[in-house]
Design a protein around this motif. Sequence first.
Motif, short mmCIF file in Angstrom:
data_model
loop_
_atom_site.label_atom_id
_atom_site.label_comp_id
_atom_site.label_asym_id
_atom_site.label_seq_id
_atom_site.Cartn_x
_atom_site.Cartn_y
_atom_site.Cartn_z
N LEU A 18 3.38 -19.00 -46.08
CA LEU A 18 3.80 -18.01 -45.09
C LEU A 18 3.39 -16.61 -45.52
O LEU A 18 2.87 -15.82 -44.73
CB LEU A 18 5.31 -18.09 -44.86
CG LEU A 18 5.92 -17.07 -43.90
CD1 LEU A 18 5.29 -17.19 -42.52
CD2 LEU A 18 7.43 -17.25 -43.83
N ASN A 19 3.61 -16.31 -46.78
CA ASN A 19 3.27 -14.98 -47.30
C ASN A 19 1.77 -14.71 -47.15
O ASN A 19 1.38 -13.62 -46.73
CB ASN A 19 3.70 -14.88 -48.76
CG ASN A 19 4.15 -13.49 -49.13
OD1 ASN A 19 4.22 -12.60 -48.29
ND2 ASN A 19 4.45 -13.30 -50.39
N ILE A 32 9.74 -10.38 -41.06
CA ILE A 32 10.40 -11.57 -40.52
C ILE A 32 11.81 -11.20 -40.08
O ILE A 32 12.57 -10.59 -40.83
CB ILE A 32 10.46 -12.71 -41.57
CG1 ILE A 32 9.05 -13.13 -42.01
CG2 ILE A 32 11.26 -13.90 -41.05
CD1 ILE A 32 8.21 -13.71 -40.91
N THR A 33 12.16 -11.57 -38.86
CA THR A 33 13.48 -11.23 -38.31
C THR A 33 14.37 -12.45 -38.06
O THR A 33 15.58 -12.32 -37.96
CB THR A 33 13.34 -10.45 -36.99
OG1 THR A 33 12.58 -11.25 -36.08
CG2 THR A 33 12.65 -9.12 -37.22
N PHE A 34 13.76 -13.64 -37.94
CA PHE A 34 14.53 -14.86 -37.69
C PHE A 34 13.83 -16.05 -38.31
O PHE A 34 12.61 -16.16 -38.20
CB PHE A 34 14.73 -15.10 -36.19
CG PHE A 34 15.61 -16.29 -35.90
CD1 PHE A 34 16.98 -16.15 -35.93
CD2 PHE A 34 15.07 -17.53 -35.64
CE1 PHE A 34 17.81 -17.24 -35.69
CE2 PHE A 34 15.89 -18.62 -35.40
CZ PHE A 34 17.26 -18.48 -35.42
N VAL A 35 14.60 -16.91 -38.94
CA VAL A 35 14.05 -18.09 -39.60
C VAL A 35 14.84 -19.31 -39.17
O VAL A 35 16.08 -19.32 -39.23
CB VAL A 35 14.11 -17.95 -41.14
CG1 VAL A 35 13.53 -19.17 -41.82
CG2 VAL A 35 13.39 -16.69 -41.59
N PRO A 57 15.27 -11.26 -49.57
CA PRO A 57 16.36 -10.36 -49.96
C PRO A 57 16.84 -9.48 -48.80
O PRO A 57 17.96 -8.98 -48.82
CB PRO A 57 15.76 -9.53 -51.09
CG PRO A 57 14.29 -9.70 -50.99
CD PRO A 57 14.04 -11.00 -50.31
N HIS A 58 16.01 -9.32 -47.76
CA HIS A 58 16.42 -8.51 -46.61
C HIS A 58 17.26 -9.30 -45.61
O HIS A 58 17.74 -8.77 -44.64
CB HIS A 58 15.19 -7.89 -45.92
CG HIS A 58 14.30 -8.86 -45.22
ND1 HIS A 58 13.52 -9.78 -45.88
CD2 HIS A 58 14.06 -9.04 -43.89
CE1 HIS A 58 12.84 -10.49 -45.00
NE2 HIS A 58 13.15 -10.07 -43.79
N GLU A 80 9.95 -16.12 -37.34
CA GLU A 80 9.56 -15.18 -36.30
C GLU A 80 9.73 -13.76 -36.84
O GLU A 80 10.61 -13.51 -37.65
CB GLU A 80 10.45 -15.36 -35.06
CG GLU A 80 10.37 -16.74 -34.46
CD GLU A 80 11.34 -16.93 -33.32
OE1 GLU A 80 11.63 -15.94 -32.62
OE2 GLU A 80 11.81 -18.05 -33.14
N GLY A 81 8.88 -12.88 -36.38
CA GLY A 81 8.97 -11.52 -36.87
C GLY A 81 8.55 -10.49 -35.86
O GLY A 81 8.21 -10.81 -34.73
#
Length: 85
Positions: A18-19, A32-35, A57-58, A80-81
């Motif tokens: 992913l990174n 990224i805002t939702f996983v 960590p965020h 998702e981001g």
Amino acid sequence: MGSGGTVAEQFERIMGHLNRALEDAGLRLTDITFVSVFLADLTLYQELNSAYSRSFPHKPCRAVVGAQLRNGALVEVVAEGWSDA
């Protein structure tokens, strides 16, 4: 993503992929805002949670659900981001 290993090892491999995909698009993990995390065995939640906390960590929003996964996978991830870039 199968290929053996513990849930933490599989999750860390997924995060590496992913990174790299995010970097190729000019983005970062902090975008990224939702996983969504699909876990083959919910008794592995604590191990997953430790690996997740190290990777994010965020602390983006997250859903963890039990799922029948294929090919020896213990975990699968959909992220998702958002970016203004």
